[in-house]
Design a protein around this motif. Structure first.
Motif, PDB file in Angstrom:
ATOM      1  N   UNK A 279       0.833  -1.254  -0.012  1.00 54.68           N
ATOM      2  CA  UNK A 279      -0.051  -0.174   0.087  1.00 54.68           C
ATOM      3  C   UNK A 279       0.882   1.224   0.074  1.00 54.68           C
ATOM      4  N   UNK A 280       0.515   2.497  -0.973  1.00 51.13           N
ATOM      5  CA  UNK A 280       1.042   3.616  -0.825  1.00 51.13           C
ATOM      6  C   UNK A 280       0.114   4.655  -0.652  1.00 51.13           C
ATOM      7  N   UNK A 281       0.505   5.724  -0.006  1.00 55.72           N
ATOM      8  CA  UNK A 281      -0.179   6.972   0.064  1.00 55.72           C
ATOM      9  C   UNK A 281      -0.682   7.464  -1.236  1.00 55.72           C
ATOM     10  N   UNK A 282       0.261   7.463  -2.067  1.00 51.94           N
ATOM     11  CA  UNK A 282       0.080   8.138  -3.396  1.00 51.94           C
ATOM     12  C   UNK A 282       0.571   7.343  -4.481  1.00 51.94           C
ATOM     13  N   UNK A 283       0.476   7.578  -5.651  1.00 54.50           N
ATOM     14  CA  UNK A 283       1.100   6.793  -6.722  1.00 54.50           C
ATOM     15  C   UNK A 283       2.393   6.883  -6.642  1.00 54.50           C
ATOM     16  N   UNK A 284       3.115   5.660  -6.735  1.00 51.09           N
ATOM     17  CA  UNK A 284       4.778   5.633  -6.565  1.00 51.09           C
ATOM     18  C   UNK A 284       5.227   6.274  -8.086  1.00 51.09           C
ATOM     19  N   UNK A 285       6.339   6.861  -7.786  1.00 50.85           N
ATOM     20  CA  UNK A 285       7.132   7.329  -9.099  1.00 50.85           C
ATOM     21  C   UNK A 285       7.682   5.993  -9.940  1.00 50.85           C
ATOM     22  N   UNK A 286       8.023   5.089  -9.241  1.00 47.45           N
ATOM     23  CA  UNK A 286       8.515   3.902  -9.992  1.00 47.45           C
ATOM     24  C   UNK A 286       8.319   2.717  -9.175  1.00 47.45           C
ATOM     25  N   UNK A 287       8.242   1.493  -9.644  1.00 46.61           N
ATOM     26  CA  UNK A 287       7.987   0.294  -8.953  1.00 46.61           C
ATOM     27  C   UNK A 287       8.211  -1.097  -9.812  1.00 46.61           C
ATOM     28  N   UNK A 288       8.619  -2.049  -9.456  1.00 48.82           N
ATOM     29  CA  UNK A 288       8.551  -3.123 -10.324  1.00 48.82           C
ATOM     30  C   UNK A 288       7.226  -3.756 -10.281  1.00 48.82           C
ATOM     31  N   UNK A 289       6.166  -3.445  -9.645  1.00 48.65           N
ATOM     32  CA  UNK A 289       4.799  -4.063  -9.753  1.00 48.65           C
ATOM     33  C   UNK A 289       4.024  -3.357 -10.773  1.00 48.65           C
ATOM     34  N   UNK A 290       3.519  -4.530 -11.785  1.00 47.09           N
ATOM     35  CA  UNK A 290       2.854  -4.176 -12.680  1.00 47.09           C
ATOM     36  C   UNK A 290       1.468  -3.717 -12.687  1.00 47.09           C
ATOM     37  N   UNK A 291       0.861  -3.887 -11.327  1.00 47.35           N
ATOM     38  CA  UNK A 291      -0.742  -3.427 -11.051  1.00 47.35           C
ATOM     39  C   UNK A 291      -0.543  -2.480  -9.750  1.00 47.35           C
ATOM     40  N   UNK A 292      -1.031  -1.199 -10.225  1.00 44.15           N
ATOM     41  CA  UNK A 292      -1.208  -0.029  -9.507  1.00 44.15           C
ATOM     42  C   UNK A 292      -2.602   0.089  -9.485  1.00 44.15           C
ATOM     43  N   UNK A 343       2.631  -7.151  -7.666  1.00 41.83           N
ATOM     44  CA  UNK A 343       3.459  -7.739  -8.684  1.00 41.83           C
ATOM     45  C   UNK A 343       2.666  -8.678  -9.488  1.00 41.83           C
ATOM     46  N   UNK A 344       3.114  -8.830 -10.879  1.00 43.17           N
ATOM     47  CA  UNK A 344       2.429  -9.801 -11.894  1.00 43.17           C
ATOM     48  C   UNK A 344       2.656 -11.280 -11.407  1.00 43.17           C
ATOM     49  N   UNK A 345       3.661 -11.420 -10.655  1.00 45.64           N
ATOM     50  CA  UNK A 345       3.980 -12.929 -10.367  1.00 45.64           C
ATOM     51  C   UNK A 345       3.247 -13.374  -9.039  1.00 45.64           C
ATOM     52  N   UNK A 346       2.564 -12.304  -8.491  1.00 45.73           N
ATOM     53  CA  UNK A 346       1.860 -12.611  -6.947  1.00 45.73           C
ATOM     54  C   UNK A 346       0.776 -13.460  -7.051  1.00 45.73           C
ATOM     55  N   UNK A 347       0.016 -13.626  -8.301  1.00 41.01           N
ATOM     56  CA  UNK A 347      -1.150 -14.464  -8.404  1.00 41.01           C
ATOM     57  C   UNK A 347      -0.880 -15.706  -8.712  1.00 41.01           C
ATOM     58  N   UNK A 348      -1.760 -16.627  -8.174  1.00 40.18           N
ATOM     59  CA  UNK A 348      -1.431 -18.266  -8.219  1.00 40.18           C
ATOM     60  C   UNK A 348      -2.665 -18.701  -9.065  1.00 40.18           C
TER      61      UNK A 348
END
Length: 351
Positions: A279-292, A343-348
């Protein structure tokens, strides 16, 4: 379905008592082995006679000890699908399917064989002997045979127990299509919380010969989070995938999610551990997560050093798990806005 039950039954040292009245289409009987789930199923279907009480299904009185009513199983129009398919071994798939349908009075035949054969994808099996079917195929045939008796209610007693995980999750979409498409009430019996979440909307919790309470299925799942050290697992139903570079994009309510795996079905069910959601307070500038995902905080629940955060993400809900320190740093409040990063890889994918 309106089901009104008040029964008692003693079998040796085991005493069973149930008193409840419920309205719903997808109801589960949940509890450990030996708690009385199958006893209740046998009482409802007429395979076992209560010692006293009554059973009413919609407008029909199935059993009433005071009035001397005890309809035999064939008069109750309550279908049963057991853990083992119990197909007629000397009949083909086609003849198994038509066995009950031909014995159902014409005025009650509101489901046609062609329709259930198409929904359960049985056309290529019709001329096959049932001993040549796989476990999943046998369960689909058993369900179709029961549906073709046009019952008022279908009881499924641990129908997925004994199947391997891949087969189990291949069958569940078929089951959901049947009960949604033909509008038949379901009472689904299992000790598996995951199966309950995939198949039911509300649950009767059974323990030690008693029906303890009725609750929503997700309410039951969330209550186990508070009572144990296990994390909560979100279940997401996604549409068909669309290629997105090296990954796959799925529709989920009003948003799209990016996953590493390609699904093969019209509906793809995936698990997402609540601890995998950042969880972030606002949209992060950069992250490896593909889903925001922009989300609104619906509820916050604290248990020890764990915090469950219920999120509204577009038209769907998610639950994230964080620690109290993170909650304070994020200044989380109900109604506040956050961004969920996954992350895109977090889903099973199940199945």
């Amino acid at each position: 379905m309106q089901l009104d039950v008040s029964v008692r039954k003693k079998q040796g040292y085991f005493q069973f008592a149930a008193e409840f009245s419920l309205t719903g289409q997808r109801v589960g009987l949940f509890g450990p082995s030996g708690s009385g789930k199958s006893t209740l199923m046998h009482l409802l279907s007429g395979l076992l006679k209560p010692d006293s009480g009554h059973i009413r299904l919609d407008e029909a009185v199935l059993y009433d000890s005071a009035a001397g009513v005890n309809l035999p199983p064939e008069k109750r129009r309550v279908g049963v699908v057991f853990q083992h398919a119990h197909l007629f071994p000397h009949l083909s798939v086609r003849r198994n399917l038509l066995y009950g349908w031909r014995r159902t009075p014409e005025q009650e035949r509101h489901i046609q064989p062609e329709a259930i054969i198409e929904v359960l994808n049985l056309a290529h099996l019709l001329d096959r002997g049932v001993n040549l079917l796989s476990g999943g195929e046998r369960q689909r045939v058993a369900l179709a045979r029961t549906v073709l008796t046009c019952p008022r209610l279908i009881l499924m007693d641990e129908p997925l127990t004994g199947l391997d995980e891949e087969l189990k999750f291949q069958i569940i979409p078929y089951l959901n299509k049947v009960f949604a498409g033909f509008d038949i009430p379901l009472l689904f019996i299992s000790h598996s919380l995951l199966e309950m979440r995939l198949m039911t909307e509300q649950v009767l919790v059974v323990e030690e010969g008693r029906v303890l309470r009725e609750m929503g299925t997700e309410e039951l799942a969330q209550s186990t989070w508070a009572a144990s050290r296990q994390g909560y697992v979100n279940l997401l139903r996604l549409g068909r995938p669309v290629p997105q570079g090296d990954l796959w994009s799925y529709q989920w309510g009003s948003v799209r999610l990016v996953l590493t795996d390609e699904g093969e079905n019209e509906e793809n069910i995936v698990e997402l551990d609540a601890r995998e959601i950042l969880l972030f307070k606002r949209h992060p500038e950069a992250t490896s997560a593909r889903n925001l995902l922009p989300c609104t905080v619906r509820k916050i629940f604290t248990a020890g050093n764990r915090v469950r955060v219920e999120l509204q993400c577009g038209s769907r809900q998610l639950i994230a798990q964080i620690v109290p320190e993170a909650m304070r740093e994020l200044e989380l409040i109900e109604g506040g806005e956050v961004v969920a990063a996954i992350k895109a890889s977090a889903f099973r994918r199940l199945g």
